[in-house]
Design a protein around this motif. Sequence first.
Motif, PDB file in Angstrom:
ATOM      1  N   SER A 149      38.831  -7.589   0.382  1.00 33.24           N
ATOM      2  CA  SER A 149      38.923  -8.829   0.510  1.00 33.24           C
ATOM      3  C   SER A 149      38.106  -9.950  -0.248  1.00 33.24           C
ATOM      4  CB  SER A 149      38.746  -9.452   2.337  1.00 33.24           C
ATOM      5  OG  SER A 149      39.852  -8.260   2.801  1.00 33.24           O
ATOM      6  N   ALA A 150      36.706  -8.896  -0.051  1.00 33.84           N
ATOM      7  CA  ALA A 150      35.355 -10.500  -0.912  1.00 33.84           C
ATOM      8  C   ALA A 150      35.953 -10.458  -2.376  1.00 33.84           C
ATOM      9  CB  ALA A 150      34.306  -9.617  -0.241  1.00 33.84           C
ATOM     10  N   ILE A 151      36.757  -8.951  -3.003  1.00 37.19           N
ATOM     11  CA  ILE A 151      37.538  -9.603  -4.176  1.00 37.19           C
ATOM     12  C   ILE A 151      38.868  -9.978  -4.106  1.00 37.19           C
ATOM     13  CG2 ILE A 151      38.210  -7.758  -6.230  1.00 37.19           C
ATOM     14  CD1 ILE A 151      36.675  -5.195  -4.952  1.00 37.19           C
ATOM     15  N   LEU A 152      39.240 -10.016  -3.613  1.00 39.75           N
ATOM     16  CA  LEU A 152      40.674 -10.679  -3.393  1.00 39.75           C
ATOM     17  C   LEU A 152      40.378 -12.065  -3.205  1.00 39.75           C
ATOM     18  CD1 LEU A 152      42.921  -7.494  -2.594  1.00 39.75           C
ATOM     19  CD2 LEU A 152      42.692  -8.395  -4.957  1.00 39.75           C
ATOM     20  N   PHE A 153      39.591 -12.841  -2.203  1.00 38.57           N
ATOM     21  CA  PHE A 153      40.587 -13.802  -1.428  1.00 38.57           C
ATOM     22  C   PHE A 153      40.478 -15.180  -2.921  1.00 38.57           C
ATOM     23  CE2 PHE A 153      36.080 -14.293  -2.184  1.00 38.57           C
ATOM     24  CZ  PHE A 153      36.009 -16.151  -2.705  1.00 38.57           C
ATOM     25  N   GLN A 154      40.218 -14.548  -3.844  1.00 40.14           N
ATOM     26  CA  GLN A 154      40.337 -15.906  -5.024  1.00 40.14           C
ATOM     27  C   GLN A 154      41.535 -15.823  -5.597  1.00 40.14           C
ATOM     28  OE1 GLN A 154      36.839 -17.711  -6.485  1.00 40.14           O
ATOM     29  NE2 GLN A 154      36.105 -16.067  -6.454  1.00 40.14           N
ATOM     30  N   LEU A 155      42.548 -15.294  -5.242  1.00 39.59           N
ATOM     31  CA  LEU A 155      43.374 -14.725  -5.915  1.00 39.59           C
ATOM     32  C   LEU A 155      44.413 -15.774  -6.151  1.00 39.59           C
ATOM     33  CD1 LEU A 155      45.095 -10.729  -4.426  1.00 39.59           C
ATOM     34  CD2 LEU A 155      44.225 -11.713  -6.648  1.00 39.59           C
ATOM     35  N   ASN A 156      44.933 -16.799  -5.109  1.00 35.01           N
ATOM     36  CA  ASN A 156      45.917 -18.073  -5.722  1.00 35.01           C
ATOM     37  C   ASN A 156      44.516 -19.464  -5.953  1.00 35.01           C
ATOM     38  OD1 ASN A 156      48.020 -18.526  -4.689  1.00 35.01           O
ATOM     39  ND2 ASN A 156      48.003 -19.329  -2.934  1.00 35.01           N
ATOM     40  N   THR A 161      39.203 -20.782  -9.476  1.00 28.54           N
ATOM     41  CA  THR A 161      37.978 -19.951  -9.064  1.00 28.54           C
ATOM     42  C   THR A 161      36.995 -19.897  -9.602  1.00 28.54           C
ATOM     43  OG1 THR A 161      40.314 -18.645  -9.425  1.00 28.54           O
ATOM     44  CG2 THR A 161      38.006 -17.588  -9.932  1.00 28.54           C
ATOM     45  N   ASN A 162      35.848 -19.495  -8.379  1.00 28.16           N
ATOM     46  CA  ASN A 162      34.575 -19.546  -8.841  1.00 28.16           C
ATOM     47  C   ASN A 162      34.838 -18.009  -9.461  1.00 28.16           C
ATOM     48  OD1 ASN A 162      31.415 -18.576  -9.159  1.00 28.16           O
ATOM     49  ND2 ASN A 162      31.023 -19.676  -6.786  1.00 28.16           N
ATOM     50  N   PHE A 163      34.418 -17.942 -10.641  1.00 25.25           N
ATOM     51  CA  PHE A 163      34.406 -16.869 -11.864  1.00 25.25           C
ATOM     52  C   PHE A 163      33.099 -16.103 -11.394  1.00 25.25           C
ATOM     53  CE2 PHE A 163      35.006 -14.984 -16.208  1.00 25.25           C
ATOM     54  CZ  PHE A 163      36.019 -13.693 -15.680  1.00 25.25           C
ATOM     55  N   GLU A 164      32.270 -16.682 -11.529  1.00 24.43           N
ATOM     56  CA  GLU A 164      30.928 -16.015 -11.086  1.00 24.43           C
ATOM     57  C   GLU A 164      30.709 -15.190 -10.579  1.00 24.43           C
ATOM     58  OE1 GLU A 164      28.339 -15.799 -14.071  1.00 24.43           O
ATOM     59  OE2 GLU A 164      29.903 -17.478 -15.467  1.00 24.43           O
ATOM     60  N   LEU A 165      31.150 -15.394  -9.485  1.00 22.77           N
ATOM     61  CA  LEU A 165      31.091 -15.268  -7.796  1.00 22.77           C
ATOM     62  C   LEU A 165      32.608 -13.498  -8.542  1.00 22.77           C
ATOM     63  CD1 LEU A 165      30.784 -14.337  -4.938  1.00 22.77           C
ATOM     64  CD2 LEU A 165      32.463 -16.082  -4.832  1.00 22.77           C
ATOM     65  N   LEU A 166      33.425 -13.850  -8.783  1.00 22.87           N
ATOM     66  CA  LEU A 166      34.045 -12.216  -8.931  1.00 22.87           C
ATOM     67  C   LEU A 166      33.505 -11.757  -9.728  1.00 22.87           C
ATOM     68  CD1 LEU A 166      36.971 -11.100  -8.805  1.00 22.87           C
ATOM     69  CD2 LEU A 166      37.662 -13.532 -10.221  1.00 22.87           C
ATOM     70  N   LYS A 167      33.056 -12.350 -10.497  1.00 19.73           N
ATOM     71  CA  LYS A 167      32.207 -11.291 -11.431  1.00 19.73           C
ATOM     72  C   LYS A 167      31.048 -10.781 -11.243  1.00 19.73           C
ATOM     73  CE  LYS A 167      31.567 -14.069 -15.665  1.00 19.73           C
ATOM     74  NZ  LYS A 167      30.932 -14.877 -16.326  1.00 19.73           N
ATOM     75  N   CYS A 170      33.080  -7.847  -8.258  1.00 21.81           N
ATOM     76  CA  CYS A 170      33.770  -6.778  -9.367  1.00 21.81           C
ATOM     77  C   CYS A 170      32.399  -5.859 -10.016  1.00 21.81           C
ATOM     78  CB  CYS A 170      34.047  -7.542 -10.930  1.00 21.81           C
ATOM     79  SG  CYS A 170      35.997  -8.279 -10.258  1.00 21.81           S
ATOM     80  N   ASN A 171      31.753  -6.464 -10.416  1.00 26.55           N
ATOM     81  CA  ASN A 171      30.023  -5.459 -10.945  1.00 26.55           C
ATOM     82  C   ASN A 171      29.465  -4.633  -9.789  1.00 26.55           C
ATOM     83  OD1 ASN A 171      29.709  -5.572 -13.585  1.00 26.55           O
ATOM     84  ND2 ASN A 171      28.913  -7.646 -13.521  1.00 26.55           N
ATOM     85  N   LYS A 172      29.949  -5.500  -8.638  1.00 24.14           N
ATOM     86  CA  LYS A 172      28.516  -4.691  -7.955  1.00 24.14           C
ATOM     87  C   LYS A 172      29.352  -3.150  -7.138  1.00 24.14           C
ATOM     88  CE  LYS A 172      27.824  -7.414  -4.654  1.00 24.14           C
ATOM     89  NZ  LYS A 172      27.131  -8.757  -3.552  1.00 24.14           N
ATOM     90  N   HIS A 173      30.988  -3.500  -7.580  1.00 23.51           N
ATOM     91  CA  HIS A 173      31.838  -2.764  -6.636  1.00 23.51           C
ATOM     92  C   HIS A 173      32.433  -1.354  -7.633  1.00 23.51           C
ATOM     93  CE1 HIS A 173      31.855  -3.921  -2.454  1.00 23.51           C
ATOM     94  NE2 HIS A 173      32.460  -5.512  -3.327  1.00 23.51           N
ATOM     95  N   ALA A 205      34.748  -5.985 -21.383  1.00 23.90           N
ATOM     96  CA  ALA A 205      34.729  -5.587 -22.954  1.00 23.90           C
ATOM     97  C   ALA A 205      32.824  -5.099 -22.693  1.00 23.90           C
ATOM     98  CB  ALA A 205      34.380  -6.138 -23.932  1.00 23.90           C
ATOM     99  N   ASN A 206      32.830  -6.047 -21.660  1.00 24.30           N
ATOM    100  CA  ASN A 206      30.967  -5.659 -21.462  1.00 24.30           C
ATOM    101  C   ASN A 206      30.786  -4.957 -20.632  1.00 24.30           C
ATOM    102  OD1 ASN A 206      30.205  -6.621 -23.606  1.00 24.30           O
ATOM    103  ND2 ASN A 206      30.158  -8.777 -23.436  1.00 24.30           N
ATOM    104  N   ASN A 207      31.460  -4.768 -19.111  1.00 20.62           N
ATOM    105  CA  ASN A 207      31.182  -4.706 -17.993  1.00 20.62           C
ATOM    106  C   ASN A 207      31.457  -3.232 -17.520  1.00 20.62           C
ATOM    107  OD1 ASN A 207      29.224  -6.831 -16.789  1.00 20.62           O
ATOM    108  ND2 ASN A 207      31.002  -7.798 -18.130  1.00 20.62           N
TER     109      ASN A 207
END
Length: 222
Positions: A149-156, A161-167, A170-173, A205-207
């Motif tokens: 849910s923490a990954i998906l909550f910004q789908l809409n 979108t806070n892309f920094e938070l999404l990144k 994604c990196n955390k998991h 590409a970088n992660n």
Amino acid sequence: MKFIPALEHAFVANQNSENAFAMAKYMRNNFSFFGIKTENRRRIFKEIWKQNKKEVTENAREIALELYSKPQREFHYCAIEILIKELKGNYKKDDIQNIEKLIVTNTWWDSVDTIAKYILGEYLLEFPLETKNIIARFSKSENMWLNRSAILFQLNYKQKTNFELLKVECNKHKMSKEFFIQKAIGWALREYAKTNPEAVKIFVANNNLMPLSTKEALKNIK
């Protein structure tokens, strides 16, 4: 209250054992079903909702929680749909307690994804200052569905979108072996790619994401 007994009576009257068996099997027998297909279930539900509109509006939270405590999956879908409609623009700060309860109760992808996108996501749009703490707590939880849910909550969210938070999420998991986490990472990135494809391409590409996450993230990028 008249709404829940009326809904239960209608679902019992329209149950189909053959459909119920197939639907339960599709959900890996995690839930029981009346066997009412989505279109018919929504038709029945909306008619009874219309007949009891005042009761549902005034007691949306209580009704949804009671429906969600019942064994049949059709009730859970109705609970979520009530909350999506009745709470939008009317969330209270302490609603996060019930949102979390819904995510970790009767859990499977179908309910969690809808709650994350349309309920948790809307709640955090209304209380943006809560985002950092709530997402951090969900993200470090041992409950995989809270992580998803923490990954998906910004789908809409699209441009919001806070892309920094999404990144960060994604990196955390990204090394998770959980299918549902790898898929969530790819899905969230693929959705944001509709708004900013170049940013997603660079991030992927970088992660060093898992192959499934990478495939899903880049699926619609030429």
